[in-house]
Structures are given as structure tokens and as C-alpha cells.
Scaffold this motif. Structure first.
Motif, PDB file in Angstrom:
ATOM      1  N   UNK A   1       0.815  -1.215   0.000  1.00  0.00           N
ATOM      2  CA  UNK A   1       0.000   0.000   0.000  1.00  0.00           C
ATOM      3  C   UNK A   1       0.846   1.261   0.000  1.00  0.00           C
ATOM      4  N   UNK A   2       2.058   1.202   0.506  1.00  0.00           N
ATOM      5  CA  UNK A   2       2.936   2.373   0.482  1.00  0.00           C
ATOM      6  C   UNK A   2       3.880   2.301  -0.710  1.00  0.00           C
TER       7      UNK A   2
ATOM      8  N   UNK B   1       2.233  -4.010  -9.151  1.00  0.00           N
ATOM      9  CA  UNK B   1       2.069  -2.559  -9.244  1.00  0.00           C
ATOM     10  C   UNK B   1       2.996  -1.896  -8.226  1.00  0.00           C
ATOM     11  N   UNK B   2       3.913  -1.070  -8.737  1.00  0.00           N
ATOM     12  CA  UNK B   2       4.835  -0.319  -7.890  1.00  0.00           C
ATOM     13  C   UNK B   2       4.304   1.099  -7.755  1.00  0.00           C
ATOM     14  N   UNK B   3       4.271   1.593  -6.516  1.00  0.00           N
ATOM     15  CA  UNK B   3       3.740   2.917  -6.219  1.00  0.00           C
ATOM     16  C   UNK B   3       4.876   3.919  -6.078  1.00  0.00           C
ATOM     17  N   UNK B   4       4.578   5.170  -6.337  1.00  0.00           N
ATOM     18  CA  UNK B   4       5.544   6.243  -6.125  1.00  0.00           C
ATOM     19  C   UNK B   4       5.292   6.840  -4.756  1.00  0.00           C
ATOM     20  N   UNK B   5       6.257   6.706  -3.864  1.00  0.00           N
ATOM     21  CA  UNK B   5       6.061   7.217  -2.508  1.00  0.00           C
ATOM     22  C   UNK B   5       6.617   8.625  -2.317  1.00  0.00           C
ATOM     23  N   UNK B   6       7.076   9.238  -3.396  1.00  0.00           N
ATOM     24  CA  UNK B   6       7.524  10.642  -3.373  1.00  0.00           C
ATOM     25  C   UNK B   6       8.709  10.878  -2.463  1.00  0.00           C
ATOM     26  N   UNK B   7       9.466   9.841  -2.181  1.00  0.00           N
ATOM     27  CA  UNK B   7      10.657   9.998  -1.342  1.00  0.00           C
ATOM     28  C   UNK B   7      11.868   9.419  -2.074  1.00  0.00           C
ATOM     29  N   UNK B   8      12.997  10.067  -1.893  1.00  0.00           N
ATOM     30  CA  UNK B   8      14.255   9.509  -2.384  1.00  0.00           C
ATOM     31  C   UNK B   8      14.781   8.559  -1.311  1.00  0.00           C
ATOM     32  N   UNK B   9      15.072   7.329  -1.686  1.00  0.00           N
ATOM     33  CA  UNK B   9      15.421   6.333  -0.678  1.00  0.00           C
ATOM     34  C   UNK B   9      16.279   5.241  -1.303  1.00  0.00           C
TER      35      UNK B   9
ATOM     36  N   UNK C   1       1.910   7.704   3.019  1.00  0.00           N
ATOM     37  CA  UNK C   1       1.640   6.560   2.152  1.00  0.00           C
ATOM     38  C   UNK C   1       0.877   7.047   0.942  1.00  0.00           C
ATOM     39  N   UNK C   2       0.584   6.131   0.034  1.00  0.00           N
ATOM     40  CA  UNK C   2      -0.183   6.507  -1.146  1.00  0.00           C
ATOM     41  C   UNK C   2      -1.552   7.008  -0.745  1.00  0.00           C
ATOM     42  N   UNK C   3      -2.138   7.939  -1.515  1.00  0.00           N
ATOM     43  CA  UNK C   3      -3.441   8.483  -1.159  1.00  0.00           C
ATOM     44  C   UNK C   3      -4.503   7.403  -1.053  1.00  0.00           C
ATOM     45  N   UNK C   4      -5.353   7.546  -0.045  1.00  0.00           N
ATOM     46  CA  UNK C   4      -6.504   6.682   0.092  1.00  0.00           C
ATOM     47  C   UNK C   4      -7.654   7.288  -0.715  1.00  0.00           C
ATOM     48  N   UNK C   5      -8.766   6.541  -0.907  1.00  0.00           N
ATOM     49  CA  UNK C   5      -9.889   7.107  -1.646  1.00  0.00           C
ATOM     50  C   UNK C   5     -10.366   8.405  -1.021  1.00  0.00           C
ATOM     51  N   UNK C   6     -10.553   9.413  -1.850  1.00  0.00           N
ATOM     52  CA  UNK C   6     -10.967  10.720  -1.359  1.00  0.00           C
ATOM     53  C   UNK C   6     -12.458  10.736  -1.088  1.00  0.00           C
ATOM     54  N   UNK C   7     -12.867  11.423  -0.040  1.00  0.00           N
ATOM     55  CA  UNK C   7     -14.278  11.611   0.232  1.00  0.00           C
ATOM     56  C   UNK C   7     -14.679  12.998  -0.191  1.00  0.00           C
ATOM     57  N   UNK C   8     -15.942  13.187  -0.422  1.00  0.00           N
ATOM     58  CA  UNK C   8     -16.427  14.489  -0.831  1.00  0.00           C
ATOM     59  C   UNK C   8     -17.802  14.710  -0.236  1.00  0.00           C
ATOM     60  N   UNK C   9     -18.273  15.948  -0.292  1.00  0.00           N
ATOM     61  CA  UNK C   9     -19.603  16.248   0.207  1.00  0.00           C
ATOM     62  C   UNK C   9     -19.562  16.883   1.573  1.00  0.00           C
ATOM     63  N   UNK C  10     -20.727  17.278   2.041  1.00  0.00           N
ATOM     64  CA  UNK C  10     -20.852  17.941   3.334  1.00  0.00           C
ATOM     65  C   UNK C  10     -20.863  16.882   4.429  1.00  0.00           C
TER      66      UNK C  10
END
Length: 831
Positions: A388-389, A413-421, A703-712
């Protein structure tokens, strides 16, 4: 005579016996033996499964496939499986737990004699050392008539030290049933239906009740013959079924160990008849026989309530089995390998991160003539890389039928974690579940490497910026790689909760690097205003030209009041103070999709006990019932000389947490980005040093973004305030969802302590009640998308699993944190 059944009535694929390695006519020979042998006059059903495939099914004496049958002591093996499930779920501590502790109401029968040390394993293996004989009175009569069979059995005289002598006792199976009933708060039948039968597709069953209205633990279960085969195949597969570990593998392995020490061995309510053969046996001739050496499950059902002379003993059953074994043909060896799309064998693989998730397809090949069916479990396993990360997990069960050798693709599937490591590794594992074939392929080692470095990259020298009102502060940008050319990088300062009047534009408005210069600075200035006010957050954002540079994310900053609000907050909930009112915390949030931002409203965590060294609070953004953030501070001065700060998110909105040491004036700032449910742990947040006013801290673990929620979100329906039919180690939300947290470690399974904090929210602690570890909430969002929404926020990097049980549908949702980060979960389609 046998009744032939149409193909397709079985629980798995149905095929000809010759496709699964039997000689033609093998099953008919078994049927003929039953029809011709007077000893099998009372036969009801016979089923044969090989390689996970039903190859023979016959019914006798008018029996139909949907008829339920009392399987007598086969029930014991089912009760054993249920006990293993209860231990895995934490409802029962372990097999070493003492009966006097598990059933304290009966402890008076055990204390003061050898049975005071009687444990669950000794009950499972029929080695309680208590006087009993299933075949004689008074025990046989009491088995069916005693008002409290547990009381009667545990009060029998001692004949041996527990764990030393085997004595078959159906009464001990009733002790197991009582443990499950007491520890789960459910009837035995309900517990088995929910946790064992439903996951493997058994949807019809009955269970005999004792005079005391509880179910027999050692007899009386009634199911279909085909469902007997399901249970046998589940045991064959070490508790694994359709991609789910229904019974822990370690439990199934322990269940078939021989604790009796004879050729007719006994384990956890299973008979062990050979190195790889084990059997559930019921009175009168009920058998579920599993042989891993031949990959077969053979089930026989007899009418049980007959004179002893008409019962089918093990010798007679083995005569049927011998006919079956005689029909087994040698199958050509075949195996499964992992190959690339162009057919190259793979034992190691190097994958590179991209700007977005990247997919690499590998192919599983079945090598050889493909005799019989084959089912393979395919999983990814964490190494230094985390699912997941760093990568999407793979959990598949792949099956080949007889004659099928078509390759099976698997996507990595390899994710981009936006960190140099540094390089990170995970593993692709294959395991034969059932079928003809050897899966000898070792784990494929998969190495993730960062994208090829760009010649020049930029980074901030600090994790946040801070400016006192009416003061200035310097911010530095560092470049690395190719630095021999001049470079100008524009910078913009924008407010989050700070207004344009609160600060001046950076001077200069760009970072200027001369040729060979590795760092450049700008100066920030904040204006002074009157009166204390909530935290003012801003961000510094770099221009992205030239695009070939590696640009860091915006740098967060805070403007510090000259006269900060103290801990005497009165009616204000915009801040909270921790650890003897020394540290003041504030939270700023932003909802980009709603174009809103503001300060979080603090409230104490009701039910948690603030302690001098551990304090917790909850923070809401839209409404007091909708908790979005949990925050705690711990006094770690005795360990590393610092105060520790943690927060966990139950919202994917961007947040900033500001904490000020009111004694020294030092400030720390942490930021969790938009679309992330990852919190922060900083065990070096504040040290006794006073040599500088401001401190910097480590970045949040993302970590990688989780599903975004929307609405009031504030318009969602609240949960019921009624806790519902909930166990003591769980919280119940909406009178429907039971939530527990199971800690994962080498130690015995433990469940965290629950506290319901609002009508929608609960939190859990493990070590002490001032130290919140995980928060959960369930929102009724059916007016938005027709579903309940589940969120969890973590304030610990320990391994744990959240279990959400829908009490209406008996569906169990599991969210597993493998440890190493503080990332939570979001599921906007719970039902």
C-alpha cells in the motif's frame, strides 16, 4: 442402491475421475462394494474429492443430496476448528490458558488437585486426567441427561495428571463448547455458522441441543454430505478457502499432531492415521478422511442410530479407502514457474518507480503435461518495501483444470512514494493449495529502485518554517546533483489560515544560486497585530520551471503570536493543553473540494483517563460527532529526554498540527497532505534544550493516497447511541457494526481495549487508558452514495488488524496494518 447425481451439484468443479488421476471405474467400485457388502446396508452417502475437484458422489437408501445428517463425533473436529478461530480472534487467549481461568464458575472443582493446572490443549487432546468412559454408564447416560455436563465432567475424580493419559471423552468437548459460549457471548451453532460455515459456503445446518439448551460440543451437528466434503477440503488446504485464511494454518497443523503417541493418534479432536492422513470420525460410520499424500478427501455417511453390529468401523471404512488407493494412477510431474512476458524464467526482478503507479506483468506457467487440476496461492510479502505504500499487494488463488496449461498473468504494481530512498524489496510467493503439481519455485525477490535521478534536485533544509510576529526568519533551499550552472527558483508565500496582512512577500522573491553554489536563502517577515489568535499557517511554494528539476512539495510554516493563548482557555476549544498544561496544541485543516479551512475543535476523549505521562484528545472539523483527528502526547523524558507527539487521521483532508512549549516558547509544526490518511509520530518533538527558540522535526510518514471523500460531511446521519449487542472487547456503531482491534505479534493474540467516544466514533488503547492507539468511525452516508463509510486513524506503528463485523449480514471486513507507519484506512463502500 446408489442414486446417481447430476454433475454440478458439488461445491467445486466436477470432473471425470480419470481427469484427476484415477483409473476408470474406481468410484464405481466403491459404490459396488457398498451395494454388495451387508456391512454397508445402512449407508447414506459417499463422496470423493481429488485435486480440489468432486469426482464421485452417490446416495443410498433414498437419501437426497440436500438431506442433513447427524455426523455425531465429526462434530468434535468442527468444534476444534471453531476453537482455533476463537484463539485467532482473541476471544480465547491460547491453548495454554487454564480452564479454571476460562470458566471461573467451575473453578471450585479444579482448585486443590492436579486439574488446577488443566489447560485448553489438554482438553482438546482428551488428556484431562478425569474419570470417564464414553461407552459405559453412568457417564454415557450423563452425557445426554446431565443438566450441566461441564459441571458433572469437571467434578469427576482425578485418575492421572493432566497431559499424561488419553481418555476419549465427549464431555471434554462440551467443556470446549462452554469456553466458546462464555468467551464469545454467542451460541456454539451461531458462532460456527458465522465464522466457519459461512466463509466456506455452508448455508444450511442444524445442531442438537442439550437439556440445558446449549449445543452439544462433541456430537449432534447436522449438515449435508457435500458440506462434509467442504470441511474436509478446508482441512486439506490448511484452513485456506477462496483467498481467505478461515482457520489459521498453524492451528490446522497443530490439530493433526499426534498427542496420544500411538499408530491411531489423536490431535485437537482429529484422529491421526498416518504421516499425512487425518480423519474426523463419528459414531456409527461417519467419516471425513483427508490424505495429503494422495490429495484426496473421502466422505462416508451411515445411519448412526443402529445396533452396534450394523455400525461401520474403521476397518470397514479402510476397505473402501483401499479400493480408492488402488485406483490412483501415477501422474506426470509438473510445476509452476514465474516468467516474463517473453518467456524468460524469473527468480529476481528489478522494478523502477515512476511518476504514477507502474504495472509490470509476470506470467505463471504450468510446466509439464498438466495431469489433474492444480490450485496455487499467490501472495506478495513485505520486505523493506511495504504494501500500500510501496506496492499494491497481490492475493490471488489461481486454478488450472486437468489438461489446462494456459499461462496465468499476475500484475505487480509499484507505487511512487515521493521519497528519495535506498532500494526496497518485497517478495512474490507461490504455494500449492491442492492438486497435481509441485510449486518448488522459491520466492521471487522484487527490488524497487527510485526513478533515475535527475541531474539537479532541490530540497528544503528544514521540515517547516516559523516566524515570530514582527520578526524575520531565514529559509534555505538546497540543491544537489549538477550544480555548476546558475539557477533562479521563484518562490511564493500564500496563506492557509494566515491572511495577506499577516506577512510580507519573501525577500528576494526567488532563490538565487550562483554557479557551483549548493544553497540559497530568502527572508520571511511577519507583521505584528493586536491580541492572541489561533495558529496562522502559510505555505512556501516553488516555481516549477525548469521542469527537469526535482521540486519538493510546498514548505509549511507558522506565524507565532508574541502573546500566545495560554492553557486557561475558558469556553474556547480551538486549542488543548497536554502534560501538566505545558504543551499547547492547535490544528488547522483545509477542505480543497469545499474551498473551506479553519481551526479544529478539541474535545477530551471521553472514557480515556488523562494521566501525568499520557494525554489524548479528539479534534473535529465540521461537527462534534464527526471526529477527524486524534492527538496524544506522552512524557518520554525517562527514555530519551523528550516529550513525544502523535496524531492519527480519520479524514483525508490536509492538516497542520502546531504544538508550543509554553515554558520555553519552542514551536513545532507537522503537516499531513491532502488525500492522505497518514499521521505522525515524533519521539523527539521537545527536548529540555533551550538554546534555540524553534525546533524542526521529522516529516510525517506518508503513504499513497486513500480514496478521497467528498460532500458535506457534517450532514451525515449520526449513529445510534445504543451500544447494541456488543462484546466487551468491541464497540458497536449504528447498532449494526461491531469493531475490534487485534494486535499482531509473536505473543498470544490480544485485543485492544475499546472506548466509544461519540455516537459515530470509538478509540482503542493497549498499554494504558491515557494512551490512545487507534481511532475508528463509521458514518451513515447512504444519502450520498448508498453506503456506510468507515475510517480509521493510527497513532501507533505496531502491527494490528481492525475487524468490522456487520451484525446484520455477518460479513466481516478486515483492515490489516502490517506495521512500520501510522497510516489509517478509508472505505466509502462498507455496505
Amino acid at each position: 442402491m446408489a442414486t446417481a447425481q447430476p454433475k454440478g451439484t458439488g461445491p467445486w468443479p466436477v470432473s471425470a475421475e480419470t481427469d484427476q488421476g484415477f483409473a476408470a471405474g474406481t468410484f464405481q467400485e466403491l459404490v459396488n462394494r457398498i451395494n454388495e457388502d451387508p456391512g454397508f446396508t445402512r449407508a447414506r452417502a459417499l463422496l470423493l474429492v481429488r485435486h480440489g475437484t468432486l469426482v464421485g458422489e452417490a446416495y443410498f437408501n433414498g437419501t437426497q443430496s440436500n438431506d442433513l445428517h447427524d455426523l455425531r463425533s465429526v462434530t468434535k473436529s468442527v468444534t476444534s476448528m471453531a476453537t482455533g478461530i476463537a484463539i485467532a480472534r482473541g476471544e480465547v487467549p491460547s491453548v495454554q490458558a487454564k480452564i479454571k481461568d476460562l470458566l471461573p464458575a467451575y473453578a471450585q472443582h479444579l482448585v486443590g488437585r492436579a486439574q488446577e493446572q488443566l489447560n485448553l490443549e489438554q482438553v482438546l487432546t482428551m488428556q484431562a486426567g478425569l474419570e470417564w468412559d464414553d461407552t459405559e454408564d453412568p457417564w454415557l447416560g450423563q452425557l445426554f441427561t446431565a443438566t450441566d455436563l461441564v459441571d458433572y465432567s469437571l467434578s469427576r475424580p482425578t485418575v492421572a495428571v493432566p497431559g499424561t493419559v488419553f481418555e476419549y471423552s465427549s464431555a471434554l468437548s462440551q467443556v470446549l463448547a462452554k469456553v466458546l459460549i462464555e468467551r464469545s457471548g454467542r451460541t456454539l451453532h451461531d458462532y460456527v455458522r458465522q465464522h466457519l460455515f459461512a466463509p466456506i459456503g455452508i448455508n444450511q445446518s442444524n445442531w442438537l441441543l442439550r437439556p440445558s439448551d446449549d449445543h452439544f460440543g462433541g456430537l449432534g451437528m447436522r449438515i449435508k454430505p457435500l458440506d462434509m466434503a467442504r470441511l474436509g477440503q478446508l482441512a486439506m488446504q490448511r484452513g485456506y478457502w477462496s483467498g481467505r485464511q478461515v482457520v489459521e494454518r498453524s492451528w490446522m497443523d497443530a490439530s493433526i499432531r499426534d498427542f496420544r503417541g500411538s499408530s491411531f493418534g489423536y490431535g485437537y479432536q482429529w484422529w491421526r492415521l498416518g504421516p499425512e492422513r487425518f480423519t474426523a470420525i463419528g459414531y456409527g460410520g461417519q467419516y471425513i478422511d483427508i490424505d495429503r499424500s494422495t490429495d484426496t478427501v473421502l466422505c462416508l455417511v451411515m445411519e448412526w442410530n443402529v445396533p452396534a453390529t450394523q455400525q461401520v468401523g474403521l476397518t470397514s471404512f479402510n476397505s473402501l479407502r483401499d479400493l480408492m488407493i488402488a485406483g490412483v494412477r501415477n501422474e506426470a510431474a509438473n510445476a509452476v514457474t514465474v516468467r516474463s512476458l517473453d518467456g524468460q524464467l524469473i527468480t529476481e526482478l528489478r522494478l523502477t518507480e515512476g511518476d504514477s503507479p507502474t504495472t509490470t506483468t509476470v506470467v505463471l506457467h504450468r510446466e509439464g503435461p498438466a495431469d489433474g487440476a492444480l490450485t496455487v496461492r499467490v501472495d506478495t510479502r513485505n520486505g523493506s518495501a511495504r504494501r500500500h505504500r510501496d506496492f499494491d499487494p497481490v492475493a490471488e488463488m489461481l486454478r488450472w483444470e486437468a489438461g489446462d496449461a494456459e499461462p496465468r498473468p499476475v500484475d505487480l504494481v509499484v507505487l511512487n512514494d515521493s521519497h528519495t530512498e535506498q532500494e526496497e524489496r518485497f517478495f512474490l510467493d507461490l504455494e500449492r493449495i491442492t492438486g497435481n503439481g509441485q510449486v518448488n519455485t522459491p520466492s521471487v525477490v522484487i527490488t524497487i529502485v527510485d526513478a533515475p535521478p535527475i541531474s539537479t534536485s532541490l530540497d528544503w533544509s528544514h521540515s517547516f518554517a516559523a516566524i515570530g510576529e514582527g520578526e524575520t526568519s531565514t529559509v534555505t533551499l538546497v540543491r544537489s546533483g549538477a550544480i555548476m550552472l546558475p539557477l533562479s527558483v521563484p518562490v511564493t508565500m500564500r496563506g492557509v489560515t494566515a491572511n495577506a496582512a499577516d506577512f510580507e512577500s519573501p525577500a528576494p522573491t526567488s532563490f538565487e544560486f550562483a554557479a557551483g553554489q549548493a544553497s540559497a536563502s530568502i527572508e520571511l517577515a511577519a507583521t505584528a497585530d493586536d491580541g492572541p489568535e489561533p495558529a496562522e499557517i502559510f505555505e512556501l511554494e516553488l516555481g516549477t520551471d525548469p521542469a527537469s528539476l526535482v521540486h519538493p512539495a510546498a514548505l509549511s510554516g507558522v506565524i507565532i503570536d508574541q502573546d500566545p493563548i495560554g492553557c486557561d482557555l475558558g469556553a474556547s476549544t480551538d486549542a488543548s493543553c497536554f502534560l501538566a498544561n505545558r504543551y499547547k496544541a492547535e490544528v488547522v485543516w483545509r477542505a480543497p473540494n469545499l474551498d473551506k479551512q479553519g481551526s479544529g475543535a478539541f474535545a477530551p476523549l471521553e472514557g480515556f483517563i488523562d494521566q501525568p505521562g499520557a494525554q489524548s484528545a479528539q479534534v473535529s472539523f465540521f461537527g462534534s460527532n464527526n471526529v477527524e483527528l486524534l492527538i496524544k502526547m506522552l512524557d518520554g523524558t525517562s527514555i530519551n529526554g523528550s516529550a513525544w507527539m502523535f496524531f492519527g487521521k480519520m479524514s483525508d483532508l490536509p492538516v497542520w498540527v502546531v504544538v508550543r512549549d509554553l515554558d520555553t516558547g519552542r514551536v513545532a509544526l507537522w503537516h499531513s497532505e491532502d488525500r492522505s490518511l497518514c499521521g505522525v509520530a515524533d519521539i523527539g518533538a521537545f527536548t529540555p534544550s533551550t538554546d534555540t527558540q524553534l525546533s524542526t522535526t521529522r516529516d510525517a510518514v506518508q503513504a499513497e493516497p486513500e480514496p478521497s471523500t467528498s460532500g458535506e460531511l457534517f450532514s451525515l446521519q449520526p449513529a445510534s447511541t445504543d451500544g447494541g449487542p456488543c462484546r466487551s472487547d468491541a464497540i458497536c456503531l449504528h447498532d449494526r457494526f461491531e469493531v475490534r482491534i487485534r494486535w499482531i505479534s509473536d505473543a498470544p493474540t490480544a485485543f485492544a481495549n475499546p472506548v466509544m467516544t461519540t455516537v459515530d466514533t470509538g478509540a482503542f488503547w493497549m498499554f494504558n487508558p491515557g494512551n490512545v492507539e487507534v481511532g475508528v468511525k463509521i458514518l451513515d452516508a447512504r444519502v450520498i452514495n448508498g453506503h456506510f463509510w468507515f475510517f480509521a486513524g493510527s497513532l501507533t506503528d505496531q502491527s494490528y488488524a481492525i475487524e468490522v463485523l456487520d451484525l446484520e449480514t455477518t460479513t466481516l471486513h478486515t483492515f490489516e496494518n502490517t506495521g512500520g507507519d501510522l497510516c489509517g484506512f478509508a472505505e466509502t463502500g462498507l455496505l
